[in-house]
Design an enzyme around this catalytic site. Sequence first.
Site, mmCIF file in Angstrom:
data_model
loop_
_atom_site.group_PDB
_atom_site.id
_atom_site.type_symbol
_atom_site.label_atom_id
_atom_site.label_comp_id
_atom_site.label_asym_id
_atom_site.label_seq_id
_atom_site.Cartn_x
_atom_site.Cartn_y
_atom_site.Cartn_z
ATOM 1 N N GLY A 204 -16.490 -21.078 20.650
ATOM 2 C CA GLY A 204 -15.296 -19.618 21.171
ATOM 3 C C GLY A 204 -16.924 -19.130 21.729
ATOM 4 N N VAL B 256 -17.173 -22.950 15.291
ATOM 5 C CA VAL B 256 -16.898 -22.492 13.702
ATOM 6 C C VAL B 256 -16.111 -24.072 13.124
ATOM 7 C CG1 VAL B 256 -14.025 -22.580 12.864
ATOM 8 C CG2 VAL B 256 -15.454 -21.583 15.380
ATOM 9 N N ASP C 231 -6.364 -7.701 21.539
ATOM 10 C CA ASP C 231 -6.366 -9.094 21.567
ATOM 11 C C ASP C 231 -5.419 -10.129 21.577
ATOM 12 O OD1 ASP C 231 -7.627 -10.785 23.329
ATOM 13 O OD2 ASP C 231 -8.929 -11.660 21.364
#
Length: 839
Positions: free
Chosen positions: A506, A511, A621
């Site tokens: 991302g 990740v 967010d």
Amino acid sequence: MAKLQGHRNLRLPLLLLLLQFSFLQPLSYTYTLPDKYFINCGSETDETVDTRKFLQDKSPASFSLHTPGYNSLKDDNNQIQPPLYQTAIIFRSHSSYEFHIVATGTHLVRLHFYPFSSKNFHLSTAVFNVSVTGFSLLTNFSVVPNTNTTLPVIKEYLLSINSGAFAIYFTPYPENSIAFVNAIEVFHIPENFTTNESPHVTPLGGYKTYKGLLSQVLETIYRINVGGSDLLPDVDNLRRSWIPDDRYLSTPEAAQNHTTFSGRLTYHDDLGQYIAPDNVYMTAKKLNLNRKFINITWKFEVKLGVRHLVRMHFCDIVSNSTNNLVFYAYINSYSGQKIDLSAVTGRQLAAPYYLDFVVDSDKSKYMYISVGMVNDSDNYLNAVYRQAILNGLEIMEMSNISSNFTLKSDSKNVALIVGSVAGGVALIFTLIIGLLLALKCRKPKPIETVTWSPLPGNEGSSYGRTSEETTNATLIPNMNLGLKIPLSEIQFATNNFDKKLLVGEGGFGKVYKGVLRNNMKVAVKRSEPGSGQGFPEFQTEIMVLSKIRHRHLVSLIGYCDERSEMILVYEYMEKGTLRDHLYKSKLPSLSWKLRLEICIGSARGLHYLHTGSAGGIIHRDVKSTNILLDEKYIAKVADFGLSKLGPSLDQSHISTGVKGTFGYLDPDYFRYQQLTDKSDVYSFGVLLLEVLCARPAINPLLSREQASLAEWAMQWHKNGLLEQIIDPSLVGKINAKSLRKYGETAEKCLSDFGVDRPSMGDVLWDLEYALQLQVTAVHREPHEDSATGVVSELHLPNFQRIPTFSLSIEKDELPTRIDELLETTASQVFSQVTTDEGR
């Protein structure tokens, strides 16, 4: 009309934890009234009310009236109100009543106001201040009748008074106004009715001891006879009024009145008969077990930023024998205190018992009080324990005073006060120097451990503003790690960042799934040079997650900043993101009940963020890719790189550049760049629709009218056709009442202006209610999925604070992220972020 509510603070027996607070301590006195003043203000005659004799102002008594001038007013046109409220005294300038006090200790002060009118005066226009020596009781106070049946307003206070002269001052404000009062009561109450220490529940759900209650003014806000009717002063030894609880019940069908007790109560000592009248302990609310509810909750409106003293009254009038009643008492979203009535009353039935709690404000205008059954995990599985009760409740506002109330301001007293102040300043200066030296040499104090037990959540029907236990992490076995993790350990966990372990990518970087040396599964987010999210977000994420711990927030295991690396290590979330399970995925569809439980868990996490510290934390967010699910579908809020500390008490918002994800952005925040916790509420409203409709917040491939999920879905909702756009897999499986409540909740969250939106605590309540409507209406199969009541097995490392970091970092000029405009399929199940959403 003001609510006549009850205020009293007493020591809190916290069961086996704090025996020194037990009300079962023997007392050896017989209560008398060394000080008692009852004044029928403005009257030329005395008036007897129950056993109290209210004297006229001019009576030769040990009180005196000090005023440049006053008017006595009589209401000859109103014969409905008692004679006490047919007269009043009116002041045009600063005036006072002064009382001679013999007994040192806690006194009860009541002020009676009824705004009648005459030819020359309209008491409803009066605006004034009321104070006592050293402290303000009422500011800009007025009593405006709103109906023809306006009742008197009674203000009641508990305060400590030293022997001497005690004065109550009435000051018109502004100067051209008037002040008035109809009646005054001042009298000493029994010794030990209030004590100086009480257990203290903090906004984080922590527990400690509060010291200094006797230096507070305690104002009665609510005094509730739970399960019973109105109680007039003549049945109370301290002449207090009690009101029924029904109007405050969050879910009336969860409770049943129990009023069949006809025996005698067993008081331990003489004090007991003054704590509350027999009538309070002879009625109760108990769980409605026929409807499978597991807790009862009452909701009370309170002032923001004010500390309260809460007194809960219990008496086992529902059991046929002892050792049958064990349950929990809860306050707000904090975990509960277990109560074993037989243990604390010496194995006696019908023995009154009470608990006191000092409760800090949690930024909500409501306080929630609950009682609920014990958890299955408590091993109280015998049917005799499947009940919970409450007999009475009192809530009091606490206000600190500058000193104990003393006497007249003659020259000797002035000299004494000046000398005391000077000496106090010198003492404080000395203490500050000593404290600084001590702090310089002292090691950091470990974070406070919270010892409250978790809220029961079995049966999937826990209706309550619940929040799981906040705990300190435990050290990872075989690894001497604090929050900072060596790069070598991360390389070991990820097999040197093996591509086979890559589970997501991302904005922040890649990740990886990893396994620490103790076999703990983790998710490792590793930044890359030039990534869209840099050091400030990395720093913020660490600071936020190192200070908080909650079952519904993803836990930060550690971080690494060696060799220019920026790496974050989290607990591994087996089921991935919420969005993975909603659309563009081959994963099985979630049931409506499980979706509600996931939304409730997410709301709990956000509510904790908003209320768990001074000013709270705003996530900024909130979206479906930042809601992660563990192996048991427990929801956890993730990704705190954009989070901000909330505004202080004297601020309404934070001025900051707009950040977030397109489609979830609060329009109020977008227009004015003023961020509040209501911005998270708006984003959560979009999330609720995403869960219901199984489509993204923004879909640019659709027409303009359909592109925005919030606008499109709310239009259907306003037309009463929300069921037409739900996820096809849910058709015919949602109870109509549950869907209606859910839609109303989303609509409130999506209000255009932040001030019109509910708090996350209120959203949580609405979702709990929607779940209750669903589970009580829909037959549940034994194998049905459920995240309720599941206890996390995760063991986390001990956290260390990082003094070089600060949450006040403010570099918010980056543009709004619009990476949600184009949806991409998330990769396989992973822990922290999906491909297009990761940080």
